[in-house]
Scaffold this motif. Structure first.
Motif, short mmCIF file in Angstrom:
data_model
loop_
_atom_site.label_atom_id
_atom_site.label_comp_id
_atom_site.label_asym_id
_atom_site.label_seq_id
_atom_site.Cartn_x
_atom_site.Cartn_y
_atom_site.Cartn_z
N ASP A 60 34.38 30.93 40.96
CA ASP A 60 33.51 31.77 39.69
C ASP A 60 33.61 33.34 40.30
O ASP A 60 34.23 33.65 41.14
N ALA A 61 33.01 33.83 39.43
CA ALA A 61 33.32 35.49 39.24
C ALA A 61 32.70 36.16 40.48
O ALA A 61 33.40 36.80 41.24
N GLU A 62 31.30 35.71 40.64
CA GLU A 62 30.71 36.54 41.62
C GLU A 62 30.72 35.82 43.04
O GLU A 62 30.32 34.73 42.92
N GLY B 232 26.83 35.82 38.45
CA GLY B 232 28.41 35.98 38.05
C GLY B 232 28.87 34.72 37.87
O GLY B 232 29.80 34.16 38.74
N SER B 233 28.41 33.97 36.92
CA SER B 233 29.11 32.67 36.31
C SER B 233 28.48 31.57 37.34
O SER B 233 28.47 31.77 38.69
#
Lengths: 830, 323, 166
Positions: free
Chosen positions: A241-243, A291-292
């Protein structure tokens, strides 16, 4: 406990909601700017990773360097002595004595997994281990034994800076006892295999078994004109995931504040409160932008979801300072969900016209596997189905739903249809239409069901296929497998697959609508924003239903206000949650009109209403103006209506506030609540026969979403899912060293998330049949695309090569091997 | 990152003397896109104590033709090389290689000297916190041999190390016959890479730095081409890449150079392929035979035989493009 | 500007020019520019995602180039002109609105990195073709896969720039 007989509250599982098209001002309209858009694009949106509090400490947890090992002894003195280190939490500290990681307190629990989980209607699960062992299966918040490399074990350090915390971890001296490990589910099931976790099961590595039989598969095979057998493999991919994960916890006297990067943040609060012995009304939960998540952030048995809260909480209490526990990118790879490793064998019987008579699946998965039979049950008329499912524990990071739990189910359906089409030399579109249905019943039955339950009687798959064929130009592009080489020397392939739409099935939601004295509205409910544009879509619905301007409605979901919406919001954002925003908005509108027509008398003083002569039914609201239906020139702004009524300290009425609760279905997909909407996917690829490289030229998605509230948001799910799905098909794979179980690609260089360049074109079309179970006849879209696209890419690669890969991801080595096989079959001399 | 010392230098001489002061315990930092990652991951068994920043030396990012050759300063950025009209026109393979390196952002930061000096990407070598103390770090074993070797060498090992060189520009420079000028000497770029000792990527001494890349002007009838195969179309390091330069004499090949990379510890000069095509016309049959010859000596590992097929394809594609 | 060898190789006080503000502070050699911008200066739009130069989320513009602040040592940035995403709304750059209007984000975590990469592109080339936009943005990773919308957003912003707005 008092044995008082409890009444049973019936929940209507077949709630549905018709809508009349073209009567909306905001719903379904394009060109509505994303409400969180400027905040996000301008860099102002705050994520948990961005939260910094005065005096905040940074905490890191020790990742195990071994895939299976026990701590024999641990010395933390040097770490404690490092200047700037403020606290070291050890796995043997008394604060952790009664802190299993397992989240029994929430609705997710072993019972859920055992009896009420995914696809629960088709038989009884057999847990190979006891409930207690299941609980053990999550380990403890900080354990002395590591079950996978990177397992957070041993100790956590809170220090003044992130780098000091990391440095201190390096100073912890541990004597490890390395234990034998097993990494492959097939190996794990062999007699004498090393035990992946004897604490869970000290006899073997089996965690779960399931047998399902509908009809009589043997009879089905006898009735068939042809019977084929084949195997498929799916290797694990991960959330990436992004974060990167972090949380922040601060004790303030008897109160605690939590900032959570968590998909089901309220569950995290409950678990935290119960494990730490803190009343829930003493815990303030902040859920910044996420973040996703993709469902992988929802596993209640992982550190990521609440183990970190307990560690931060204990350390914050000890130090009197806010503590942020954070993962670096590598930690994130270890502790967030990955999808599971599946070895699946198929036996399929079918008639010469493409009618499938019997499907038998033997499926062996690792950790939190997926059965593979579900979509045949829910989605086809195939009368005879059998599943033999075995789930093995292995020494790799935890697995959990990751966009989504239907990954394997979708692939299995896609493979079976395409194999049957290939065996018959038929167009897979025809085979699909031949077998569409539900729970062994055909389309005739489904038509009757639709009519009986007030749904429009439309053939969703046929319509989706028609749209897709035209957009893709399928009839002229489709060719027999392995028969078309392009002038550029590449093999041309097209693929098709289909499935039903399952994103409207479950959960509960609760929301309030509060109108301020200036006529603006706040939607009150806590949810996590995973990027599905809940903010805008719920505001559209409330503004639409109340007759307000969109700008007059806001949705502040970051702060917990006691109401929670159903998350994961990808699956259930509108299909569940929008019932309560809609219903609360309708009630609020009614209240507003009552305020507009009812004068109030306080002692001797009468406060006149805006429309004293009229009844609420005489009025309507549009663009935030209340007007007389019979004479629209007679109108009063909403702000005027409410100003006097609810102005603080001078108000005459209770605050204009309504709330609503909604329960959608049961949990998972239940029998008799037939899936009515379908989706069709078409893909075109070019395969380089010399390198095994696959260029994805075009993907066409047709999703029957029932009704699109925000078309751009639906499209975002479509093309977004395309990129993730193509990545899963061709590249995404968690790679372990076979000897040590060390994850080798725990970074975003070697773990390959696809970029803008990796698909040439995506065409995304929405079909709106109104046959969803959600409000306005909608159903979701978030889970399915990335879940189904790997199947259609595989089918297109098969169509290009004329030989199947059926081992995902379909990396160049496997593609080249299939090309060689095809050449050998054709007798090409090379 | 853990703390380290950091020095800016104003001249190449200062850089050299700083390296000498640290006697092997300092490294040069230019674009930083490789070394910073290794520092973050604690890749080194023994971590360098200091970084010597040469970006503070003025005027080292030139790209110019002079003395009958292309001269590129060590700090010239990959993005500038990729878009330089002179390089795109005459030294095509180099522009293409620079363009296909990593991502736009990395190219805006990464220098040509850094790109040819970069460390291998072997995931055992790079595993954080020196999890595998492999031969390249002075340990005993190569973990790739019996492990996950899908991206490793297909031409055998160097003292058991099976890592590959990941540079995209190196094979292009080799195909173009470039030289590397260092603070001590001028080397053919093919000789710039260490052949014997896996602990080193290049033959650079501890106190030696790259000061210029020199590319001879290609002959009038020559063309060059670079091809890269990777899973993703951006960001990725090559699974295999290849550059060829061919000088034609009418319809036949007068001379050729072919270089593969990511197939061996060093860029792999496909000498047999280059020799084979001389005197022949560049048709499908010729390049196929050349590619087969070049890969004749390949010794694939358990999981990377597919790289042989890819390498052959890239040799063919680059040679045909030079017709 | 550049100090001679009198430095001891440790932290030193330098001035960073970020968004037309000057920040004088002691910078340690091992601090990345991203850490300084995000953690020390609180400009949290510059995001940490991969932390290894492989995703573009920490993109800032330095002397006109889109660079990765996670792979840049802050101590090497004295005197360089640095722009972070927070500056865009201040100067009224149309990218932010174009991104919102074109739904060019989902979770939004990677979005500032895309926006800054696009800004660097438009600064150099105010009228980019689709292929040029792809060339510029191909190194940015969006886990939500929002890629097609970025092209619309950048084209839209370019159009708005043409309209005389800056």
């Amino acid at each position: 406990m008092d044995k008082k007989k409890l009444g049973i509250m019936e929940i209507e599982p077949l709630v549905r909601d018709r809508y009349i098209q073209d009567e909306f001002n905001l719903i379904g309209k394009r060109g509505i700017s994303r409400m969180c858009g400027k905040e996000k694009a301008g860099g102002r949106a705050e994520y948990t990773r961005d939260v910094q509090l005065p005096g905040m400490l940074y905490c890191r947890i020790l990742p195990s360097p071994y895939a299976h090992a026990k701590i024999k002894s641990m010395n933390t003195e040097k770490a404690e002595a490092l200047p700037g280190v403020r606290a070291v939490l050890r796995y043997d500290d008394p604060e952790l004595a009664d802190k299993p990681l397992y989240g029994l307190e929430t609705k997710f629990n072993a019972g859920h997994l055992a009896s009420d989980g995914q696809a629960f209607y088709h038989g009884k699960h057999e847990l190979a281990v006891t409930l207690e062992q299941w609980k053990q299966g999550a380990g403890r918040v900080l354990d002395g034994v590591a079950w996978w490399e990177g397992h957070p074990v041993g100790a956590a350090v809170a220090a003044d800076t992130p780098e000091l915390a990391t440095e201190a971890l390096g100073l912890i001296e541990i004597e490890w006892e390395e234990l034998p490990l097993v990494l492959d589910p097939l190996e794990a099931l062999k007699p004498g295999a090393p035990l992946a976790a004897e604490e869970i099961n000290n006899r073997n590595n089996i965690i779960r078994k399931l047998k399902v039989e509908h009809g009589d598969v043997e009879k089905g095979f006898k009735e068939a004109d042809k019977v084929i057998k084949f195997d498929a493999r799916r290797r694990p991919y991960t959330v990436a995931d992004a974060e990167p994960m972090s949380d922040v916890i601060q004790w303030k006297g008897d109160n605690v504040e939590i900032w959570a990067h968590q998909q089901q943040a309220y569950d995290g609060k409950i678990i935290f409160g119960m494990k730490m012995g803190i009343p829930l009304n003493r815990i303030k939960l902040h859920v910044p932008y996420q973040g996703s998540q993709f469902g992988g952030g929802g596993n209640p048995m992982m550190h990521h979801t609440h183990g970190v809260h307990i560690i931060s909480g204990i350390l914050s209490k000890r130090t009197g300072r806010p503590v942020k526990t954070f993962y670096d990118r590598k930690d994130n790879f270890y502790n967030l969900s990955q999808d599971t490793d599946c070895h699946t064998s198929f036996k399929v019987g079918f008639k010469n016209d493409g009618t499938i008579t019997s499907v038998k699946i033997d499926n062996i998965c690792a950790k939190m596997g997926q059965y593979g039979i579900d979509h045949f049950e829910e989605n086809t008329r195939i009368p005879n189905l059998a599943l033999n499912y075995l789930e093995a524990n292995i020494n790799v990071a935890p697995a959990y739903w990751f966009r989504c739990e239907q990954n394997h189910n979708a692939l299995c359906l896609s493979l079976v249809i395409d194999h049957v089409a290939a065996a018959l030399g038929m167009d897979p579109v025809e085979v699909s239409l031949k077998n569409d249905g539900a729970e062994g019943r055909d389309m005739e039955y489904l038509s009757k069901f639709k009519v009986e339950h007030g749904f429009p009687d439309r053939d969703s798959l046929a319509e989706a296929i028609e749209m897709g064929k035209e957009a893709f130009d399928w009839d002229s592009k489709w060719h027999a497998p392995g028969t078309k080489m392009l002038p550029n020397g590449k093999l041309h392939g097209v693929g098709f697959t289909w499935d039903h739409e399952w994103d409207d099935t479950r959960g509960t939601a609760c929301a309030g609508v509060l109108m301020h004295c200036d006529g603006t509205v706040d939607i009150l409910s806590q949810k996590s924003d995973d990027g599905l544009n809940a903010m805008t879509t719920h505001c559209q619905i409330v503004a639409e239903e109340m007759g307000l301007k969109l700008a007059d409605v806001n949705f502040r979901f970051f702060e917990e206000v006691g109401f929670q919406m159903m998350t994961p919001d990808g699956s259930c954002n509108l299909a569940v949650d929008a019932y309560c925003t809609r219903n609360a908005a309708r009630e609020a509108r009614q209240k507003l009109l009552e305020y507009a027509t009812t004068p109030v008398k306080v002692l001797e003083i009468e406060y006149p209403a805006a429309f004293p002569e009229h009844h609420p039914d005489d009025l309507d609201v549009k663009d935030s103006i209340v007007y007389l239906k019979a004479n629209p020139d007679k109108n009063v702004p909403v702000a005027e209506v409410v100003k006097r009524a609810v102005l603080n300290q001078g108000g005459t009425r209770a605050p204009l506030f309504t709330w609503n609760w909604h329960r959608q279905g049961r949990y998972g997909t239940e029998e008799g609540r037939h899936r009515l909407t379908r989706q069709a996917y078409f893909a075109e690829v070019e395969v380089d026969p010399e390198t095994g490289g696959v260029d994805v030229k075009t993907i066409v998605n047709i999703n029957d979403v029932g009704k699109a509230i925000s078309p751009e948001t639906c499209e975002g799910q479509q093309y977004g899912g395309d990129y993730m799905g193509v990545g899963r098909a061709l590249a995404e794979e968690v790679i372990y060293d076979p000897k040590t179980g060390v994850k080798l690609n725990a970074n975003l260089i070697d773990y390959k998330v696809f970029t803008m360049r990796d698909i040439d074109e995506t065409v995304n079309l929405l079909l709106e049949t109104g046959m969803g179970y959600g409000p306005y006849g909608l159903n979701g879209i978030g889970e399915c695309i990335a879940t189904i696209v790997p199947g259609v890419i595989g089918n297109a690669i098969y169509n290009a090569i004329g030989e199947r890969v059926d081992d995902h991801p379909m990396t160049p080595d496997k593609v080249l091997a299939a090309i060689e096989k095809a050449k050998a079959k054709r007798g090409d001399v090379k | 990152m853990k703390p380290f010392k950091h020095y800016d230098v104003n001249t190449l001489d200062e850089a050299v003397s700083a390296l000498q002061n640290f006697a092997g315990k300092a490294k040069i930092i230019a674009g930083g896109t490789d070394i910073v990652g290794m520092f973050k991951d604690e890749v080194f068994a023994e971590r360098p104590e200091a970084l010597i920043n040469i970006k503070t030396i003025p005027n080292l990012d030139y790209i110019k033709e002079e003395d009958g050759m292309l001269k590129i300063g060590p700090l010239a950025l990959l993005e500038d090389i990729a878009h330089d009209e002179l390089i795109k026109g005459k030294y095509t393979a180099l522009a293409e290689a620079a363009r296909r390196t990593a991502s736009p952002h990395i190219r805006e930061m990464g220098t040509i000297s850094g790109n040819i000096c970069q460390q291998c990407r072997c995931w055992y070598f790079r595993s954080p916190n020196n999890r595998f103390n492999c031969i390249r770090k002075g340990g005993e074993d190569c973990y790739a041999e019996e492990g996950e070797n899908r991206y490793h060498s297909i031409f055998g090992n160097v003292k058991d190390c099976l890592a590959v060189n990941p540079s995209d520009t190196a094979p292009a420079l080799i195909a173009l016959g470039a030289k590397v000028k260092t603070s001590k000497r001028v080397l053919e770029i093919a000789d710039f890479y260490e052949k014997e000792e896996p602990k080193k990527t290049t033959v650079l001494d501890d106190d030696e730095i790259v000061v210029e890349i020199q590319v001879p002007q290609p002959a009038a009838n020559s063309k060059s081409k670079f091809e890269k195969f990777a899973i993703r179309k951006s960001i990725d390091f090559p699974i295999v890449n290849c550059a060829s330069q061919v000088e034609m004499d009418g319809d036949t090949v007068k001379s050729a150079r072919v270089c593969l990379n990511a197939v061996f510890a060093n860029p792999y000069v496909a000498q047999k392929a280059a020799e084979y095509v001389v005197g022949k016309t560049l048709d499908e049959e010729t390049v196929t035979a050349a590619a087969d010859l070049a890969l004749q000596d390949a010794k694939p590992l358990t999981k990377n035989a597919y790289k042989i097929t890819i390498a052959k394809s890239l040799i063919k594609k680059t040679l045909l493009a030079c017709k | 500007m550049v100090q001679k060898h009198q430095d001891d190789g440790g932290g030193k006080k330098i001035t960073l020019k970020i968004n037309d503000n000057e920040y004088s502070m002691v910078i340690e050699p091992h601090w990345t520019l991203r850490e300084v911008i995000h953690d020390k200066l609180g400009l949290t739009g510059t995001k940490e995602m991969c932390d290894k130069g492989a995703c573009g989320s920490c993109t800032v513009i330095m002397d006109g180039r889109p660079i990765l602040s996670c792979m840049t040592l802050a101590i090497e940035c004295e005197g360089r002109k640095i722009e972070t995403v927070e500056n865009l709304e201040v100067v009224g750059n149309p990218l932010v609105e174009a991104y919102a209007d074109n739904h060019a984000m989902q979770c939004g975590y990677c979005t500032p990195g895309f926006v800054m990469t696009a800004k660097a592109l438009l600064d150099r080339n105010p009228d980019p073709a689709v292929e040029q936009i792809k060339d510029a943005l191909e190194g940015n990773i969006c886990r939500c896969g929002t890629y097609p919308a970025h092209i619309d957003a950048v084209l839209d912003a370019a159009k708005r720039l043409e309209g005389g707005k800056k």
